[in-house]
Scaffold this motif. Sequence first.
Motif, short mmCIF file in Angstrom:
data_model
loop_
_atom_site.label_atom_id
_atom_site.label_comp_id
_atom_site.label_asym_id
_atom_site.label_seq_id
_atom_site.Cartn_x
_atom_site.Cartn_y
_atom_site.Cartn_z
N THR A 1 0.84 -1.20 0.00
CA THR A 1 0.00 0.00 0.00
C THR A 1 0.87 1.25 0.00
N PRO A 2 0.34 2.37 -0.48
CA PRO A 2 1.14 3.60 -0.57
C PRO A 2 1.50 4.18 0.79
N ALA A 3 2.76 4.53 0.94
CA ALA A 3 3.26 5.09 2.19
C ALA A 3 2.55 6.40 2.55
N ALA A 4 1.96 7.06 1.58
CA ALA A 4 1.25 8.31 1.85
C ALA A 4 0.02 8.10 2.72
N ASN A 5 -0.53 6.86 2.73
CA ASN A 5 -1.77 6.59 3.46
C ASN A 5 -1.61 5.62 4.63
N ARG B 1 -0.37 0.64 10.42
CA ARG B 1 -1.73 1.15 10.53
C ARG B 1 -2.04 2.11 9.39
N THR B 2 -3.33 2.40 9.24
CA THR B 2 -3.77 3.37 8.25
C THR B 2 -3.61 4.78 8.79
N TRP C 1 -8.66 10.15 2.32
CA TRP C 1 -7.50 9.94 3.19
C TRP C 1 -7.14 11.24 3.87
N LEU C 2 -6.79 11.13 5.16
CA LEU C 2 -6.47 12.28 5.99
C LEU C 2 -5.05 12.12 6.53
N GLU C 3 -4.74 12.79 7.64
CA GLU C 3 -3.38 12.80 8.17
C GLU C 3 -3.02 11.49 8.88
N PRO C 4 -1.71 11.22 9.03
CA PRO C 4 -1.28 10.03 9.76
C PRO C 4 -1.70 10.09 11.23
#
Length: 136
Positions: free
Chosen positions: A12-16, A47-48, A120-123
């Motif tokens: 999965t993309p590291a951005a999310n 985690r997401t 998608w929001l912030e980590p």
Amino acid sequence: MELQHVQPTVKTPAANFTGDVYMTPIYRGTEASRMSVSLVRFTPGARTNWHRHAVGQTLHVTEGTGLVGTRDGSVVRVRAGDTVICPPDEEHWHGAAAGTFMAHLAMLENLPDGGDPTTWLEPLPDEQYQGANCSS
């Protein structure tokens, strides 16, 4: 009847996501059924980001132990066999508990117009994740 063969697993993309998370698509409905199902595997501590789904999401844990949290600070510890239902537009996160793998089926509906149903929001901050591990 239609047989669909296993599709390739992707990272999965590291951005999310925080940590290593892998997703295997299972089903992408069209027309009358807009259901989308994926098997998502989280390594320990992965985690997401915070996110929400326009028409909600259902998570069914298939192995391991995980956490699901909401903006109001609620966190549930989930284990194989548990199912969590996230209502439409509820901001939440989910992932493996510290020290264990976790896998779940992620089920949601795609939007009628074909748009992305996930925002998608912030980590999730490390401190908040660590607190969730201790309190749940």
